[in-house]
Design a protein around this motif. Structure first.
Motif, PDB file in Angstrom:
ATOM      1  N   LEU A 231      17.406  -6.364  21.525  1.00  0.00           N
ATOM      2  CA  LEU A 231      16.458  -7.756  21.047  1.00  0.00           C
ATOM      3  C   LEU A 231      15.410  -6.997  20.083  1.00  0.00           C
ATOM      4  N   GLN A 232      15.025  -6.000  20.305  1.00  0.00           N
ATOM      5  CA  GLN A 232      14.164  -5.474  19.256  1.00  0.00           C
ATOM      6  C   GLN A 232      14.549  -5.392  17.951  1.00  0.00           C
ATOM      7  N   LEU A 233      15.785  -4.788  17.859  1.00  0.00           N
ATOM      8  CA  LEU A 233      16.382  -4.700  16.453  1.00  0.00           C
ATOM      9  C   LEU A 233      16.776  -6.041  15.843  1.00  0.00           C
ATOM     10  N   LEU A 234      17.156  -6.900  16.450  1.00  0.00           N
ATOM     11  CA  LEU A 234      17.335  -8.198  16.273  1.00  0.00           C
ATOM     12  C   LEU A 234      16.163  -9.064  15.131  1.00  0.00           C
ATOM     13  N   PHE A 235      15.001  -8.858  16.157  1.00  0.00           N
ATOM     14  CA  PHE A 235      13.689  -9.507  15.750  1.00  0.00           C
ATOM     15  C   PHE A 235      13.371  -8.713  14.551  1.00  0.00           C
ATOM     16  N   THR A 236      13.551  -7.523  14.435  1.00  0.00           N
ATOM     17  CA  THR A 236      13.125  -6.637  13.326  1.00  0.00           C
ATOM     18  C   THR A 236      13.996  -7.036  12.089  1.00  0.00           C
ATOM     19  N   LEU A 237      15.325  -7.394  12.473  1.00  0.00           N
ATOM     20  CA  LEU A 237      16.201  -7.591  11.285  1.00  0.00           C
ATOM     21  C   LEU A 237      15.747  -8.823  10.782  1.00  0.00           C
ATOM     22  N   GLY A 238      15.402  -9.837  11.663  1.00  0.00           N
ATOM     23  CA  GLY A 238      15.085 -10.996  11.305  1.00  0.00           C
ATOM     24  C   GLY A 238      13.867 -11.358  10.459  1.00  0.00           C
ATOM     25  N   VAL A 239      12.854 -10.543  10.559  1.00  0.00           N
ATOM     26  CA  VAL A 239      11.424 -10.344  10.038  1.00  0.00           C
ATOM     27  C   VAL A 239      11.648  -9.496   8.623  1.00  0.00           C
ATOM     28  N   ILE A 240      12.505  -8.642   8.454  1.00  0.00           N
ATOM     29  CA  ILE A 240      13.104  -7.901   7.208  1.00  0.00           C
ATOM     30  C   ILE A 240      13.773  -9.130   6.230  1.00  0.00           C
ATOM     31  N   ALA A 241      14.768  -9.895   7.015  1.00  0.00           N
ATOM     32  CA  ALA A 241      15.512 -10.674   6.361  1.00  0.00           C
ATOM     33  C   ALA A 241      14.594 -11.815   5.535  1.00  0.00           C
ATOM     34  N   LEU A 242      13.442 -12.348   6.489  1.00  0.00           N
ATOM     35  CA  LEU A 242      12.186 -13.195   5.994  1.00  0.00           C
ATOM     36  C   LEU A 242      11.564 -12.729   4.695  1.00  0.00           C
ATOM     37  N   PHE A 243      11.263 -11.387   4.970  1.00  0.00           N
ATOM     38  CA  PHE A 243      10.452 -10.723   3.751  1.00  0.00           C
ATOM     39  C   PHE A 243      11.051 -10.558   2.668  1.00  0.00           C
ATOM     40  N   VAL A 244      12.579 -10.198   2.664  1.00  0.00           N
ATOM     41  CA  VAL A 244      13.125 -10.059   1.747  1.00  0.00           C
ATOM     42  C   VAL A 244      13.840 -11.043   0.881  1.00  0.00           C
ATOM     43  N   PHE A 245      14.375 -12.082   1.675  1.00  0.00           N
ATOM     44  CA  PHE A 245      15.078 -13.110   1.087  1.00  0.00           C
ATOM     45  C   PHE A 245      14.048 -14.584   0.702  1.00  0.00           C
ATOM     46  N   GLU A 246      12.813 -14.551   1.557  1.00  0.00           N
ATOM     47  CA  GLU A 246      12.009 -15.717   1.147  1.00  0.00           C
ATOM     48  C   GLU A 246      10.956 -15.464   0.219  1.00  0.00           C
ATOM     49  N   GLU A 247      11.308 -16.032  -1.108  1.00  0.00           N
ATOM     50  CA  GLU A 247      10.517 -15.412  -2.137  1.00  0.00           C
ATOM     51  C   GLU A 247       8.897 -15.483  -1.973  1.00  0.00           C
ATOM     52  N   ASN A 248       8.413 -16.779  -1.392  1.00  0.00           N
ATOM     53  CA  ASN A 248       7.025 -16.994  -1.337  1.00  0.00           C
ATOM     54  C   ASN A 248       6.473 -16.076  -0.362  1.00  0.00           C
ATOM     55  N   THR A 249       7.297 -15.598   0.856  1.00  0.00           N
ATOM     56  CA  THR A 249       6.761 -14.647   1.947  1.00  0.00           C
ATOM     57  C   THR A 249       6.574 -13.385   1.096  1.00  0.00           C
ATOM     58  N   ARG A 250       7.685 -12.944   0.551  1.00  0.00           N
ATOM     59  CA  ARG A 250       7.905 -11.887  -0.335  1.00  0.00           C
ATOM     60  C   ARG A 250       6.542 -11.564  -1.122  1.00  0.00           C
ATOM     61  N   ARG A 251       6.175 -12.735  -1.988  1.00  0.00           N
ATOM     62  CA  ARG A 251       5.006 -12.694  -3.023  1.00  0.00           C
ATOM     63  C   ARG A 251       3.800 -12.527  -2.161  1.00  0.00           C
ATOM     64  N   PHE A 252       3.695 -13.145  -1.111  1.00  0.00           N
ATOM     65  CA  PHE A 252       2.416 -13.337  -0.264  1.00  0.00           C
ATOM     66  C   PHE A 252       2.194 -11.688  -0.016  1.00  0.00           C
ATOM     67  N   ILE A 253       3.245 -11.070   0.819  1.00  0.00           N
ATOM     68  CA  ILE A 253       2.979  -9.585   1.335  1.00  0.00           C
ATOM     69  C   ILE A 253       2.708  -8.705   0.119  1.00  0.00           C
ATOM     70  N   ARG A 254       3.410  -8.858  -0.998  1.00  0.00           N
ATOM     71  CA  ARG A 254       3.217  -7.951  -2.140  1.00  0.00           C
ATOM     72  C   ARG A 254       1.672  -8.038  -2.662  1.00  0.00           C
ATOM     73  N   MET A 255       1.041  -9.198  -2.525  1.00  0.00           N
ATOM     74  CA  MET A 255      -0.293  -9.524  -2.674  1.00  0.00           C
ATOM     75  C   MET A 255      -1.304  -9.061  -1.938  1.00  0.00           C
ATOM     76  N   ASN A 256      -0.785  -9.419  -0.557  1.00  0.00           N
ATOM     77  CA  ASN A 256      -1.705  -8.871   0.710  1.00  0.00           C
ATOM     78  C   ASN A 256      -1.207  -7.799   1.234  1.00  0.00           C
ATOM     79  N   TYR A 257      -1.280  -6.641   0.560  1.00  0.00           N
ATOM     80  CA  TYR A 257      -0.729  -5.264   1.543  1.00  0.00           C
ATOM     81  C   TYR A 257      -1.584  -4.739   2.334  1.00  0.00           C
TER      82      TYR A 257
END
Length: 217
Positions: free
Chosen positions: A17-43
């Protein structure tokens, strides 16, 4: 006191369950361009997650009551997992998508192989606790040096050493959970067992991501 088969099942269920959740968050941060840009701008989000990750881990590792008392242990475990997932997500957002995918695939294969080997080998990794502590200390010192000596070869060596050290820790923690070895974990410590295995896996992933990322450059 060895951990029963049902308790092993509980630990691996929590871990999945921990790994599946982590994988989901990684996928969101990598594939969703707006989220990726937001994270890079707000480190600063990375450092907030790191602070929560360390604080909750210390609390769970040092307090037997916190990690054994329900539902406090589940709540803290959930907070710990969210913080760790955000850490892995923010780190992954700074790498190329194919680099992250390769790291995830290799990490999954390596962790499966190490776990399988740990269950079937006659070698007792739990007798190597002292050696593992020394290797971890060397890794920390190497990491401090690598911060100041920003050379590609230095980073490759550090990442490779880190991945190997945490593969050994994964074997060590797996055999502690199995029982019947020199060092065993109490059946009551299923939360601690899940945390230790989870940390091993995410650190293997992090070092493999670093290794592959630098290698591709």
């Amino acid at each position: 006191m060895s951990t029963s088969a049902s308790q092993c099942h509980d630990v691996y269920l929590i871990l999945m369950l921990q790994l599946l959740f982590t994988l989901g968050v990684i996928a969101l941060f990598v594939f969703e361009e707006n989220t990726r840009r937001f994270i890079r701008m707000n480190y600063y989000i990375h450092y907030m997650a790191l602070a929560v990750f360390i604080a909750v881990y210390i609390g769970l590792a040092c307090s037997g009551n916190m990690r054994r008392k329900y539902p406090t242990n589940i709540i803290l475990l959930s907070i710990f997992t969210v913080a760790a997932a955000f850490l892995m997500g923010t780190i992954s957002s700074f790498h190329k998508t194919n680099t992250v995918l390769i790291a995830v695939g290799i990490c999954a294969a390596v962790c499966f192989a190490v776990t399988l080997f740990s269950f079937h080998t006659k070698f007792d990794f739990t007798t190597c606790g002292g050696i593992l502590c020394i290797l971890l200390l060397i890794l920390v010192l190497f990491g401090i040096i690598a911060i100041f000596v920003r050379e590609r070869v230095m980073t490759l060596i550090y990442a490779g050493l880190g991945a190997v050290v945490f593969m050994m820790y994964l074997a060590y923690d797996t055999q502690m959970l199995m029982g019947g070895k020199n060092v065993e974990i109490s059946p009551e410590e299923y939360i601690l067992a899940a945390i230790q295995l989870y940390i091993d896996v995410i650190y293997i992933f992090m070092f493999l991501l670093m290794l592959i990322g630098v290698g591709q450059e």
